[in-house]
Motif scaffolding. Structure first.
Motif, PDB file in Angstrom:
ATOM      1  N   GLU A  10       0.842  -1.182   0.000  1.00 50.49           N
ATOM      2  CA  GLU A  10       0.000   0.000   0.000  1.00 50.49           C
ATOM      3  C   GLU A  10       0.885   1.242   0.000  1.00 50.49           C
ATOM      4  OE1 GLU A  10      -3.349   0.355  -0.120  1.00 50.49           O
ATOM      5  OE2 GLU A  10      -3.424  -1.804  -0.478  1.00 50.49           O
ATOM      6  N   PRO A  11       0.468   2.307  -0.710  1.00 52.98           N
ATOM      7  CA  PRO A  11       1.286   3.516  -0.744  1.00 52.98           C
ATOM      8  C   PRO A  11       1.279   4.229   0.614  1.00 52.98           C
ATOM      9  CG  PRO A  11      -0.777   3.909  -1.845  1.00 52.98           C
ATOM     10  CD  PRO A  11      -0.726   2.443  -1.523  1.00 52.98           C
ATOM     11  N   VAL A  12       2.409   4.826   0.939  1.00 54.61           N
ATOM     12  CA  VAL A  12       2.546   5.587   2.172  1.00 54.61           C
ATOM     13  C   VAL A  12       2.749   7.041   1.774  1.00 54.61           C
ATOM     14  CG1 VAL A  12       3.913   5.930   4.258  1.00 54.61           C
ATOM     15  CG2 VAL A  12       3.565   3.625   3.342  1.00 54.61           C
ATOM     16  N   PHE A  13       1.857   7.924   2.234  1.00 54.84           N
ATOM     17  CA  PHE A  13       1.951   9.335   1.903  1.00 54.84           C
ATOM     18  C   PHE A  13       2.667  10.056   3.041  1.00 54.84           C
ATOM     19  CE2 PHE A  13      -1.971   7.875  -0.219  1.00 54.84           C
ATOM     20  CZ  PHE A  13      -1.609   8.132  -1.520  1.00 54.84           C
ATOM     21  N   LEU A  14       3.839  10.597   2.742  1.00 57.32           N
ATOM     22  CA  LEU A  14       4.596  11.313   3.759  1.00 57.32           C
ATOM     23  C   LEU A  14       4.134  12.757   3.870  1.00 57.32           C
ATOM     24  CD1 LEU A  14       8.142   9.901   2.932  1.00 57.32           C
ATOM     25  CD2 LEU A  14       6.537   9.109   4.662  1.00 57.32           C
ATOM     26  N   SER A  15       3.818  13.360   2.747  1.00 58.35           N
ATOM     27  CA  SER A  15       3.379  14.749   2.739  1.00 58.35           C
ATOM     28  C   SER A  15       1.884  14.814   3.019  1.00 58.35           C
ATOM     29  CB  SER A  15       3.675  15.390   1.382  1.00 58.35           C
ATOM     30  OG  SER A  15       3.176  16.691   1.342  1.00 58.35           O
ATOM     31  N   LYS A  16       1.469  15.826   3.778  1.00 55.65           N
ATOM     32  CA  LYS A  16       0.055  15.972   4.111  1.00 55.65           C
ATOM     33  C   LYS A  16      -0.770  16.363   2.891  1.00 55.65           C
ATOM     34  CE  LYS A  16       0.429  16.941   8.977  1.00 55.65           C
ATOM     35  NZ  LYS A  16      -0.031  17.770  10.090  1.00 55.65           N
ATOM     36  N   GLU A  17      -0.147  16.942   1.885  1.00 51.14           N
ATOM     37  CA  GLU A  17      -0.858  17.350   0.673  1.00 51.14           C
ATOM     38  C   GLU A  17      -1.449  16.155  -0.057  1.00 51.14           C
ATOM     39  OE1 GLU A  17       1.756  19.551  -1.828  1.00 51.14           O
ATOM     40  OE2 GLU A  17       2.219  21.030  -0.292  1.00 51.14           O
ATOM     41  N   PHE A  18      -0.728  15.049  -0.041  1.00 54.51           N
ATOM     42  CA  PHE A  18      -1.150  13.882  -0.816  1.00 54.51           C
ATOM     43  C   PHE A  18      -1.955  12.881  -0.003  1.00 54.51           C
ATOM     44  CE2 PHE A  18       2.788  15.297  -2.955  1.00 54.51           C
ATOM     45  CZ  PHE A  18       2.213  15.658  -4.151  1.00 54.51           C
ATOM     46  N   GLN A  19      -2.084  13.093   1.281  1.00 53.89           N
ATOM     47  CA  GLN A  19      -2.874  12.173   2.096  1.00 53.89           C
ATOM     48  C   GLN A  19      -4.357  12.362   1.788  1.00 53.89           C
ATOM     49  OE1 GLN A  19      -1.760  12.850   6.150  1.00 53.89           O
ATOM     50  NE2 GLN A  19       0.065  11.568   6.003  1.00 53.89           N
ATOM     51  N   PRO A  20      -5.121  11.285   1.771  1.00 51.19           N
ATOM     52  CA  PRO A  20      -6.550  11.424   1.493  1.00 51.19           C
ATOM     53  C   PRO A  20      -7.246  12.203   2.598  1.00 51.19           C
ATOM     54  CG  PRO A  20      -6.016   9.156   2.070  1.00 51.19           C
ATOM     55  CD  PRO A  20      -4.718   9.910   1.974  1.00 51.19           C
ATOM     56  N   ASP A  21      -8.175  13.052   2.211  1.00 47.47           N
ATOM     57  CA  ASP A  21      -8.913  13.867   3.162  1.00 47.47           C
ATOM     58  C   ASP A  21     -10.098  13.063   3.671  1.00 47.47           C
ATOM     59  OD1 ASP A  21      -9.765  15.905   4.714  1.00 47.47           O
ATOM     60  OD2 ASP A  21     -10.490  17.173   3.064  1.00 47.47           O
ATOM     61  N   LEU A  22     -10.110  12.778   4.943  1.00 45.05           N
ATOM     62  CA  LEU A  22     -11.149  11.930   5.522  1.00 45.05           C
ATOM     63  C   LEU A  22     -12.315  12.723   6.091  1.00 45.05           C
ATOM     64  CD1 LEU A  22      -8.817   9.367   7.320  1.00 45.05           C
ATOM     65  CD2 LEU A  22      -9.872   9.166   5.078  1.00 45.05           C
ATOM     66  N   ARG A  23     -12.267  14.048   5.982  1.00 44.57           N
ATOM     67  CA  ARG A  23     -13.361  14.867   6.492  1.00 44.57           C
ATOM     68  C   ARG A  23     -14.540  14.785   5.515  1.00 44.57           C
ATOM     69  NH1 ARG A  23     -11.191  20.591   6.930  1.00 44.57           N
ATOM     70  NH2 ARG A  23     -10.177  19.914   5.027  1.00 44.57           N
ATOM     71  N   LYS A  24     -15.647  14.327   5.991  1.00 44.62           N
ATOM     72  CA  LYS A  24     -16.816  14.155   5.123  1.00 44.62           C
ATOM     73  C   LYS A  24     -17.632  15.441   5.014  1.00 44.62           C
ATOM     74  CE  LYS A  24     -16.437   9.614   4.689  1.00 44.62           C
ATOM     75  NZ  LYS A  24     -16.392   8.838   3.529  1.00 44.62           N
ATOM     76  N   GLY A  25     -17.718  16.223   6.066  1.00 44.16           N
ATOM     77  CA  GLY A  25     -18.609  17.364   6.090  1.00 44.16           C
ATOM     78  C   GLY A  25     -17.942  18.672   5.680  1.00 44.16           C
TER      79      GLY A  25
END
Length: 110
Positions: free
Chosen positions: A24-39
């Motif tokens: 699985e890919p590991v995102f080190l930078s916060k820019e590329f991490q998936p956004d889990l905020r739904k609202g």
């Protein structure tokens, strides 16, 4: 024309070489991490796309209702016309049968 292989006894191969190695890919930078905020709030482009989708859906629903109404009207017209034809044929058949029975009575009476 080539080798004959009995596929019933042959074992299936597993996943390929790369599929075993890749993780699985590991995102080190916060820019590329998936956004889990739904609202979260939508961006301006997302708002425009949403508005366009809703307009298309509304147009489609209107067309669908018109189609259903037309189909319902056609079915009702078919039912009315079919009933009229059937009744006329029944009336004609009854007249023919009654005429035949009258002739039979006349022939039998002579």
């Amino acid at each position: 024309m080539g080798r004959k292989v009995d596929y019933k006894t042959k074992e299936k191969k597993g996943p390929g070489k790369k599929a075993k190695k890749q993780q699985e890919p590991v995102f080190l930078s916060k820019e590329f991490q998936p956004d889990l905020r739904k609202g979260r709030a939508l961006s301006s482009n997302q708002k425009r796309r949403l508005k366009k989708r809703e307009e298309k859906r509304a147009i489609f629903e209107k067309k669908k209702e018109v189609k259903k109404a037309k189909k319902k009207i056609e079915e009702e017209e078919d039912e009315v016309s079919d009933e009229g034809i059937v009744q006329e044929e029944d009336d004609e058949d009854m007249e023919e049968h009654s005429g035949e029975s009258d002739q039979e009575e006349m022939d039998g009476g002579e």
